[in-house]
Design an enzyme around this catalytic site. Structure first.
Site, PDB file in Angstrom:
ATOM      1  CE  LYS A 158      -2.229   2.404   3.265  1.00  0.00           C
ATOM      2  NZ  LYS A 158      -3.118   2.436   4.473  1.00  0.00           N
ATOM      3  CG  ASP A 176      -7.827   3.898   2.281  1.00  0.00           C
ATOM      4  OD1 ASP A 176      -8.685   3.393   1.650  1.00  0.00           O
ATOM      5  OD2 ASP A 176      -7.983   4.967   2.924  1.00  0.00           O
TER       6      ASP A 176
END
Ligand code: SF4
Length: 267
Positions: A158, A176
């Site tokens: 991420k 997220d």
């Protein structure tokens, strides 16, 4: 400005509705953008077109001055609010905006700066270790590819996706908690893991919207399609949305929004 409702959403001309492909009288269904998504290509396009009208130039909310400080800010933001990270990094980045300066500052003093952020001890270690690795292996430069980024201490997929998108303009999708929820709640790109949702979104979002898609989805999830109670009356895609929880089919007026203040939700 045209009302969002005035635009008829249909599959592109070269796609026949699936219900009629065999010549039967079955009721036509929208052709999905890709398997797994509940939306056809025209619907996905319209969703992102509306987001682009609301926020033509969305900005990330983590403060930074270069690719290195962006990388550090994203590493620090795990399990922390953007506003909390910004408060700590304003002073930190004034004295250490390069890997060399961060290393010279040392773990203890980095820790002093970020003591208000969750997991700060471990994060201070990682910030020093990643600064060392950048200097030792990469000439002090933040790499522009995922393979090298995820080798750095404290950097996962991420974080790498955020840096590749924001610092290098690459078409990545950093999933997220907000994007994971939206992908599943709306049936846009269902998936059990962030990576499944990431791959689903990458497949369906038109190229022209990929540069900002990550920010649009995060901001939509943070301020409108919220975790506990989505604010459907404030949603510009309420007529297209196929979420079971939605409370209205009437989209909010499509206007450009004023820039946002600092966020106050946990990422
Ligand atoms: S209509 Fe409601 S559930 Fe659907 S995207 Fe908008 S806020 Fe979320």
């Amino acid at each position: 400005m045209a009302s969002p409702k005035s635009k008829k959403l249909s599959a592109p001309k070269n796609e026949l509705p699936p219900g009629r492909r065999d010549g039967s009288n079955a009721k036509p269904r929208p052709s999905p953008a890709r398997p797994g998504s509940l939306y056809n290509a025209a619907e996905v396009h319209e969703i992102f077109r509306r987001f682009s009208v609301q926020r033509p130039e969305p900005k990330g909310e983590l403060e930074h001055v270069n690719a290195f400080t962006l990388l550090v800010a994203v590493v620090l933001s795990a399990q922390a609010t953007d506003v909390g990270v910004n408060k700590a990094t304003r002073a930190l980045f004034k004295v250490a905006d390069t890997p060399q300066k961060m290393l010279a500052l040392g773990e203890a003093r980095v820790g002093d700066h970020i003591r208000t952020i969750g997991l700060w001890r471990n994060k201070a270690k990682n910030v020093i270790a990643l600064s060392q690795a950048l200097i030792r292996d990469l000439g002090g430069e933040v790499p522009d590819n995922r393979e090298q980024l995820v080798e750095l201490p404290g950097v996962g997929r991420k974080t790498a996706n955020v840096v590749l998108n924001m610092a290098f303009g690459q078409h990545t999708m950093a999933v997220d908690t907000h994007i994971l929820r939206i992908g599943n709640r709306l049936g846009l790109a269902p998936g059990k893991t962030p990576e499944q949702v990431e791959q689903g979104l990458l497949r369906i979002i038109p190229d022209e919207y990929m540069r900002h898609a990550h920010h649009w989805l995060i901001l939509h999830g943070r301020y409108v399609c919220k975790a506990r109670k989505p604010d459907c009356p404030a949603c510009v895609i309420a007529d297209i949305c196929k979420a079971q929880e939605k409370t209205t089919d009437v989209p909010a007026p499509l206007v450009e929004l004023a820039p946002l203040g600092p966020p106050d939700e946990i990422q």
